[in-house]
Scaffold this motif. Structure first.
Motif, PDB file in Angstrom:
ATOM      1  N   GLU A 215       0.599  -1.384  -0.526  1.00 15.76           N
ATOM      2  CA  GLU A 215       0.219  -0.053  -0.049  1.00 15.76           C
ATOM      3  C   GLU A 215       0.986   0.911   0.433  1.00 15.76           C
ATOM      4  N   GLU A 219       0.507   4.257  -2.529  1.00 13.70           N
ATOM      5  CA  GLU A 219       0.425   5.513  -2.256  1.00 13.70           C
ATOM      6  C   GLU A 219       0.988   6.237  -2.910  1.00 13.70           C
ATOM      7  N   SER A 222       0.677   6.380  -6.424  1.00 12.64           N
ATOM      8  CA  SER A 222      -0.316   7.571  -7.219  1.00 12.64           C
ATOM      9  C   SER A 222      -0.500   9.052  -6.965  1.00 12.64           C
ATOM     10  N   ARG A 535       0.312  14.815   2.671  1.00 16.06           N
ATOM     11  CA  ARG A 535       0.753  13.497   3.679  1.00 16.06           C
ATOM     12  C   ARG A 535      -0.384  13.750   5.250  1.00 16.06           C
TER      13      ARG A 535
END
Length: 552
Positions: A215, A219, A222, A535
Motif C-alpha cells: 500500500e 500511495e 499514485s 501527507r
C-alpha cells in the motif's frame, strides 16, 4: 525456508532495531557529512550544521507570452560573421546559396555568427545543413548563452541535423555555431516554428508493474502520477548516511528537498556498511520525505572490485545463463554452481543480489516505500553492467527484478529504469519510471535544451511511463520546463562539488544561488514542507478567516 532468506530477514531485523533509535529523535534533519566527488571519492571536510535561514516568497511559474505562428527562414552560412579562421568555399557539390563555410580546424576556436530575425515568441526547430567526414561536436550559443551541443554525421554528405523545440524571443539575435573537435562544412541554418511540443503527454496511470505492490508504494506512485506534468519534485543526493547536503539547501533556500537520494556502492563482502544509508532513508521517510536509492554495484570480483569497467576484471558476459535462477533457493543455486551449470561470475551476482535484498527487506518491514534505481546509465560502457552490450545488461535487470519481487517479495519498490537509450530498454513490465542523467560541461543552470531529451525518452518508453531526471549537475529551470512542456516528475542533484565548496558551504559553480532559491520556492516545485502537509504530517497554515476567528 532457504537459509539466504533467513539471513536476509535477520539482517533486516538488525536494521529495524537501529531505525527505532533513529525514529525516536526529534524531527530535525541534520548531520555533518564529508565532501566527495562522485561516489568513489574520499571525504575531505565536514559541512556545518543547520541554522535559521531567510524565507523567500513563492515564485509563480512565468515565461514570455507565446504567440504560435507558422514561419520559416533560411540563413546562408557564408553571409554570417566568420571568426577564427572559418572561410567560405565552393569545392563540394550540392550546397545552397553562393558557398558554404569550412576551415574551422579542430581546436574549437573558429565559428560562424548568424544574425537571426525571430518573428514571434515561440518554440522553433533549428535545422543545420552540415557535411563532415567524421562526427564533430558542435556548440550552439544564443548571444552569450549556450543552447546545446549536438554531434554531426560522419558520411561526408550534406545532411539535415535538427534541434527541436528551442524557445526564441521576438527580435534580432545572434546565434553562433562552433565546431569543438574537428572541421566540417556548414551550408545553412533553417528556422521553422515547432509543432511537436503538443505531442508530449502526461498520461501515466500510476499503476505499479509489480501487481503485488504494498500500500505504501501504491500511495507514493499514485502521488507521483497525479502530480506528473503539474509539479516537479525536488531532490538532492546525500552522502554516507548524513543529510548535510539537504541541510545546506535549507540554509540557502528556506526549503528542504522532498526527495533524499542516496547511493549504495559497497562491495559484496561489506554490505553491513549499507545499513547507515538504509537507516537514513527510513528516517527521511518517517520525517515526511521520499527516499530514492541507487545501486552503484561494485563487481563481485576477488581481485578488482569496482563499479567502473576500467577498474575491475569482472566480465558480465560470463555470468549470463539460460538457467532460470530468480526463484531458486540458495541450495539449488549452489548446486548449479558446484556442477558447473552456472559460472563463478553468475554465482557472485546472485550472492550480491540476495545481500542487497536483505537491506531492502529492512525498509519493507518498516513500511518504507523506495524509488529504486539499480544499474544506472545502463546504455554506457563505463560501468561493468553495460560494458558488454545490451543483452547481458537486460538479462541482469530481469534477474534482479524477478528475484526481488517473486522470491523476496519486495513489495515496497518503485522501479526506476535508467538505461538512457532505446536499444537498452528492458521489459516495460519491469519498471515504473524512466529516468535520465543530465550533466552539462562548463555551464550553470538548466534552460530550454531538454525538451528533445524528454520527448525522445517518451517516444521509446511510451506515454504510460513517468519520466524523471535521476541525476543532474545543476537545478532545472522551473519556468523553462513548464514553458517547454518538459515537466520532469523529479530531479536529483548529485553531491560533492555540484552542491558544496571545500568548506562545506554552498557552491555556485553549477547552479547560482539565485537560481537555486527561485527553483525551490517556485510554484512549480514540491518541497518537503509541502509534501508533509499533503501527507497530513503538519497542520496547514490557517487562512486569514481562521486567524480572525482565533483572535476573537
Amino acid at each position: 525456508m532457504d537459509i539466504r532468506k533467513i539471513i536476509a530477514l535477520a539482517a533486516a531485523a538488525g536494521a529495524a532495531l537501529s531505525a527505532l533509535a533513529a525514529c525516536s529523535k526529534k524531527n530535525k534533519i541534520t548531520a555533518p557529512v564529508p565532501i566527495i566527488e562522485e561516489s568513489a571519492s574520499d571525504p575531505t571536510t565536514a559541512a556545518t550544521t543547520t541554522a535559521p535561514v531567510e524565507t523567500y516568497p513563492d515564485y509563480p511559474v512565468t515565461f514570455p507570452e507565446i504567440e504560435k505562428k507558422e514561419s520559416g527562414s533560411l540563413y546562408e552560412a557564408e553571409n554570417g560573421e566568420l571568426k577564427g579562421g572559418a572561410k567560405a568555399a565552393t569545392d563540394m557539390p550540392d550546397f545552397s546559396g553562393d558557398a558554404y563555410v569550412t576551415g574551422f580546424g579542430s581546436e574549437g576556436k573558429a565559428s560562424v555568427v548568424l544574425e537571426i530575425d525571430v518573428p514571434t515568441n515561440q518554440h522553433y526547430d533549428l535545422s543545420f545543413n552540415i557535411s563532415s567526414e567524421k562526427a564533430v561536436d558542435c556548440r550552439i550559443a544564443l548571444g552569450d548563452k549556450q543552447l546545446t551541443v549536438f554531434r554531426s554525421k560522419d558520411d561526408g554528405k550534406f545532411t539535415y541535423i535538427t534541434i527541436y523545440g528551442v524557445f526564441l524571443t521576438k527580435g534580432k539575435q545572434k546565434l553562433e555555431i562552433t565546431p569543438l573537435n574537428g572541421d566540417m562544412c556548414l551550408d545553412y541554418l533553417k528556422i521553422e516554428n515547432n509543432t511537436s511540443l503538443s505531442d508530449i503527454s502526461y498520461d501515466a496511470k500510476g499503476e505499479l508493474v509489480n501487481r503485488n505492490a504494498g500500500e505504501s508504494a501504491k500511495e507514493l506512485m499514485s502521488f507521483l502520477s497525479e502530480n506528473y506534468g503539474k509539479k516537479m519534485l525536488t531532490g538532492q543526493y546525500a552522502y554516507s548516511g548524513g543529510n548535510a547536503e539537504l541541510d545546506l539547501i535549507y540554509r540557502t533556500t528556506g526549503k528542504y528537498p522532498v526527495m533524499r537520494c542516496s547511493v549504495l556502492d559497497v562491495p559484496g563482502d561489506s554490505f553491513d556498511e549499507c545499513f547507515k544509508e538504509i537507516d537514513a532513508s527510513a528516517e527521511w521517510y518517517f520525517n515526511g520525505g521520499i527516499p530514492c536509492i541507487s545501486w552503484y554495484w561494485k563487481a563481485p570480483s576477488d581481485k578488482k572490485s569496482s563499479m567502473r569497467t576500467e577498474e575491475t576484471d569482472f566480465d558480465i558476459s560470463k555470468a549470463v545463463t539460460e538457467e532460470y535462477l530468480a526463484e531458486l533457493t540458495e541450495e539449488e543455486i549452489r548446486e548449479l554452481y558446484s556442477k558447473g551449470n552456472i559460472s563463478k561470475e553468475c554465482y557472485g551476482l546472485i550472492l550480491d543480489i540476495d545481500s542487497m535484498a536483505g537491506q531492502l527487506t529492512s525498509l519493507k518491514n518498516r513500511g518504507v516505500p523506495v524509488l529504486w534505481r539499480p544499474l544506472p546509465e545502463g546504455s554506457g560502457n563505463w560501468y561493468w553492467w553495460g560494458a558488454q552490450g545490451n543483452k547481458p545488461y537486460k538479462w541482469l535487470w530481469q534477474l534482479i527484478y524477478d528475484r526481488f519481487t517473486k522470491y523476496f517479495d519486495l513489495d515496497n519498490l518503485i522501479w526506476v529504469w535508467n538505461g538512457q537509450s532505446e536499444n537498452s530498454v528492458v521489459d516495460k513490465r519491469t519498471f515504473d519510471i524512466a529516468s535520465v542523467d543530465l550533466y552539462i560541461n562548463d555551464e550553470k543552470d538548466y534552460g530550454n535544451r531538454y525538451y528533445d531529451t524528454f520527448a525522445a525518452v517518451q517516444k521509446f518508453v511510451g506515454t504510460d511511463k513517468i519520466i524523471a531526471i535521476s541525476e543532474c549537475g545543476s537545478v532545472p529551470d522551473m519556468d523553462a520546463a513548464f514553458r517547454d512542456n518538459a515537466v520532469w516528475s523529479f530531479f536529483g542533484v548529485w553531491y560533492g562539488k555540484y552542491i558544496q565548496d571545500d568548506k562545506g558551504e554552498y557552491s555556485e559553480e553549477y547552479t547560482n544561488k539565485e537560481a537555486l532559491i527561485r527553483a525551490y520556492n517556485s510554484d512549480g516545485a514540491i518541497t518537503l514542507d509541502e509534501y508533509r502537509k499533503l501527507r497530513g504530517l503538519e497542520e496547514p497554515e490557517p487562512t486569514e478567516e481562521k486567524k480572525e476567528d482565533a483572535d476573537e
